[in-house]
Design a protein around this motif. Sequence first.
Motif, mmCIF file in Angstrom:
data_model
loop_
_atom_site.group_PDB
_atom_site.id
_atom_site.type_symbol
_atom_site.label_atom_id
_atom_site.label_comp_id
_atom_site.label_asym_id
_atom_site.label_seq_id
_atom_site.Cartn_x
_atom_site.Cartn_y
_atom_site.Cartn_z
ATOM 1 N N GLU A 126 0.831 -1.204 0.000
ATOM 2 C CA GLU A 126 0.000 0.000 0.000
ATOM 3 C C GLU A 126 0.865 1.253 0.000
ATOM 4 O O GLU A 126 2.009 1.241 0.462
ATOM 5 N N GLY A 150 0.224 5.949 -0.108
ATOM 6 C CA GLY A 150 -0.706 7.064 -0.237
ATOM 7 C C GLY A 150 -1.264 7.610 1.054
ATOM 8 O O GLY A 150 -2.007 8.596 1.043
ATOM 9 N N ARG A 152 -5.772 9.593 -1.627
ATOM 10 C CA ARG A 152 -5.957 8.445 -2.508
ATOM 11 C C ARG A 152 -4.944 7.381 -2.135
ATOM 12 O O ARG A 152 -3.736 7.604 -2.240
ATOM 13 N N SER A 154 -3.271 3.614 -2.710
ATOM 14 C CA SER A 154 -3.021 2.668 -3.787
ATOM 15 C C SER A 154 -2.474 1.376 -3.208
ATOM 16 O O SER A 154 -1.793 1.385 -2.182
ATOM 17 N N CYS A 155 -2.752 0.295 -3.890
ATOM 18 C CA CYS A 155 -2.270 -1.033 -3.476
ATOM 19 C C CYS A 155 -1.828 -1.763 -4.728
ATOM 20 O O CYS A 155 -2.645 -2.028 -5.616
ATOM 21 N N TRP A 208 -10.416 -3.150 1.121
ATOM 22 C CA TRP A 208 -9.713 -2.239 2.028
ATOM 23 C C TRP A 208 -10.358 -2.369 3.413
ATOM 24 O O TRP A 208 -11.588 -2.364 3.541
ATOM 25 N N ARG A 240 -10.183 -0.461 -9.529
ATOM 26 C CA ARG A 240 -9.021 -1.305 -9.806
ATOM 27 C C ARG A 240 -8.572 -1.095 -11.242
ATOM 28 O O ARG A 240 -9.381 -0.850 -12.131
ATOM 29 N N THR A 284 -3.345 -2.933 -9.739
ATOM 30 C CA THR A 284 -3.469 -1.912 -8.700
ATOM 31 C C THR A 284 -4.923 -1.699 -8.302
ATOM 32 O O THR A 284 -5.819 -1.722 -9.159
ATOM 33 N N HIS A 307 -7.242 1.104 -5.991
ATOM 34 C CA HIS A 307 -7.198 2.428 -5.376
ATOM 35 C C HIS A 307 -8.375 2.616 -4.431
ATOM 36 O O HIS A 307 -9.440 2.021 -4.615
ATOM 37 N N GLN A 338 -10.128 6.062 -3.228
ATOM 38 C CA GLN A 338 -10.232 7.516 -3.209
ATOM 39 C C GLN A 338 -11.094 7.908 -2.017
ATOM 40 O O GLN A 338 -12.246 7.478 -1.913
ATOM 41 N N CYS A 378 -4.803 -3.089 2.630
ATOM 42 C CA CYS A 378 -5.300 -3.700 1.399
ATOM 43 C C CYS A 378 -5.293 -5.212 1.587
ATOM 44 O O CYS A 378 -4.387 -5.749 2.263
#
Length: 123
Positions: free
Chosen positions: A6, A8, A19, A21-22, A36, A71, A77, A79, A81, A95
């Motif tokens: 992960e 962000g 935001r 990310s993974c 998540w 995704r 990845t 995400h 948000q 994640c």
Amino acid sequence: QVQLVESGGGLVQAGGSLRLSCVASGRTFSTYTMGWFRQAPGKEREFVAAISRSGNTYYADSVKGRFTISRDIAKNTVHLQMNSLKPEDTAVYFCAANRYGSSWYSKFGYDSWGQGTQVTVSS
């Protein structure tokens, strides 16, 4: 299993956005349901959002309308948000990957986890 990393997280004022990310390793990423979760100090790890292999999305009531999970299959990845952040969103965010797609709302349904990223929302 897949390996998850992960990024962000950070410090943001209430009302702000972040935001997450993974990035996942492994060729079977597209077959997993991705989720998540978050864990605040002294509390249980709780479900935040999930996205199925077909793109269906699910959210906890506490984040519905403020958070969006997505995704990117080509980039392996996922995400998250996060908008209109509140102090009660402060937690370590994890994640996770769910191989079978069942029990997407439960931490017990996930077989792989990232190391977590800290999100702090100041009032």
